[in-house]
Scaffold this active site. Structure first.
Site, PDB file in Angstrom:
ATOM      1  N   CYS A  27       0.888  -1.148   0.000  1.00 54.38           N
ATOM      2  CA  CYS A  27       0.000   0.000   0.000  1.00 54.38           C
ATOM      3  C   CYS A  27       0.928   1.200   0.000  1.00 54.38           C
ATOM      4  O   CYS A  27       1.525   1.517   1.031  1.00 54.38           O
ATOM      5  CB  CYS A  27      -0.919   0.012   1.220  1.00 54.38           C
ATOM      6  SG  CYS A  27      -1.917   1.508   1.274  1.00 54.38           S
ATOM      7  N   CYS A  41      -0.526   4.274   2.384  1.00 55.18           N
ATOM      8  CA  CYS A  41      -0.599   4.157   3.846  1.00 55.18           C
ATOM      9  C   CYS A  41      -0.329   2.719   4.240  1.00 55.18           C
ATOM     10  O   CYS A  41       0.760   2.221   4.077  1.00 55.18           O
ATOM     11  CB  CYS A  41      -1.932   4.668   4.367  1.00 55.18           C
ATOM     12  SG  CYS A  41      -3.347   4.052   3.426  1.00 55.18           S
ATOM     13  N   SER A  42      -1.338   2.042   4.757  1.00 54.93           N
ATOM     14  CA  SER A  42      -1.122   0.644   5.121  1.00 54.93           C
ATOM     15  C   SER A  42      -2.411  -0.145   4.980  1.00 54.93           C
ATOM     16  O   SER A  42      -2.767  -0.918   5.857  1.00 54.93           O
ATOM     17  CB  SER A  42      -0.559   0.541   6.531  1.00 54.93           C
ATOM     18  OG  SER A  42      -1.434   1.165   7.439  1.00 54.93           O
ATOM     19  N   CYS A  43      -3.126   0.068   3.866  1.00 53.12           N
ATOM     20  CA  CYS A  43      -4.337  -0.703   3.620  1.00 53.12           C
ATOM     21  C   CYS A  43      -3.958  -2.174   3.544  1.00 53.12           C
ATOM     22  O   CYS A  43      -2.941  -2.532   2.961  1.00 53.12           O
ATOM     23  CB  CYS A  43      -4.999  -0.274   2.309  1.00 53.12           C
ATOM     24  SG  CYS A  43      -5.567   1.425   2.373  1.00 53.12           S
TER      25      CYS A  43
END
Lengths: 112, 207
Positions: free
Chosen positions: B107, B110-112
């Site tokens: 991702c 971000c940190s999906c």
């Protein structure tokens, strides 16, 4: 059927964040899992809101840090949980101390 | 125990056995007051230990390995296929590794991450380094994770977003023909479903 793991609990951040390894919860001792489970169970039963417990936990951690205590995360959790139960009048410390002694002396066996 | 009792056990480091006793005493009291049941505590601990982790995703992968029709549905519509197994809450696209193609998920923004299937993202997944290098030099990053792919293997990078998450369907390792679905699921790791590892055959399997 209990609710699925709640993100409110699982995703606590900062100092209150649950100890994990590779994303999974870590209970180094059986009692750590028990105290975690009891706390979650009582919040499910609406004995208290999760955020109430979380506030106690954060406060307990901050206190321990200030005092430079080397207690583990779940020792602080236990402390916070006892405090919350006492505040709510759900247990009293004398009864708990007595029950602990009874278990230790073998006068009482596990009820579970 | 040592002399210095601390009446309500406050702010005092105790040996494990004392903590364990105290927790048992608490559980005993709370059960007696019918505030909790030990069975509920068991179920909760097990749910949190098992459901938040890569186990759900591993079940999906194992099912796809043993059931070609499920595999086809999973690749065609990941969201619907994971709902068949009781997992959901996420729009999912499943990308399949083959001998010529290796998929890897990142991702970049971000940190999906598909939490419901593989738990919480590891720290490195959220790092700027992984997010940027996975796109720029995936082959090098994969090598650092211990995956050395031949130059002929195509690497596809899938950039997760809030709307769509990706899960890698790893290749079923050789030598696992005799394993059942549950045993296959145990081989599937989180990293394999992110695409930074391959699934290894169980120790002792010939390959």
């Amino acid at each position: 059927m209990d609710p699925l793991p709640s993100r409110e609990i699982a995703d606590m951040s900062g100092a209150a964040a649950l100890p994990r390894k590779n994303g999974e919860l870590v209970f180094n001792e059986a009692w750590q899992g028990r105290i975690f489970g009891m706390t979650v169970a009582m919040s499910h039963e609406a004995c208290f809101a999760w955020r109430e417990f979380q506030a106690h936990l954060i406060e307990e951690i901050a206190h321990a840090e200030r005092e430079g205590e080397s207690t583990s995360y779940y020792e602080r959790w236990l402390q916070a949980f006892e405090q919350l139960l006492t505040d709510k009048g759900l247990i009293d410390t004398d009864t708990l101390a007595e029950r602990t002694r009874d278990l230790q002396s073998g006068r009482r066996d596990d009820v579970f | 125990m040592s002399g210095g009792h601390d009446e309500h056990g406050h702010h005092h480091r105790e040996p494990e056995s004392v903590l364990s006793l105290r927790v048992r005493a608490l559980e005993s009291l709370l059960v007696e007051k019918k505030l909790v049941s030990s069975e509920a505590v068991d179920r909760i601990v097990s749910a949190y230990e098992q459901d938040i982790g890569p186990h759900n995703g591993a079940k999906v992968v194992a099912r796809a390995w043993v059931d070609p029709a499920y595999r086809a549905r999973l690749l065609a519509d990941g969201t619907a296929a994971i709902e068949e197994l009781g997992f959901g809450g996420v729009d999912l696209q499943v990308v399949e590794n083959t001998p010529g193609v290796h998929n890897m998920v990142v991702c970049t923004l971000c940190s999906c991450y598909p939490h419901a299937l593989i738990g919480l993202p590891p720290v490195w997944y959220k790092s700027f380094e992984y997010r940027s290098r996975a796109v720029r030099e995936p082959r090098v990053v994969l090598r650092e994770f211990g995956v050395d792919l031949p130059e002929s293997t195509e690497i596809r990078i899938w950039d997760s977003s809030a709307e769509l998450r990706y899960l890698v369907l790893p290749e079923r390792p050789a030598g696992t023909e005799r394993l059942n679905e549950a045993d296959l699921a145990k081989l599937v790791t989180r990293d394999a479903m992110i695409g930074v590892a391959v699934v290894k055959p169980p120790a002792g399997a010939s390959h």
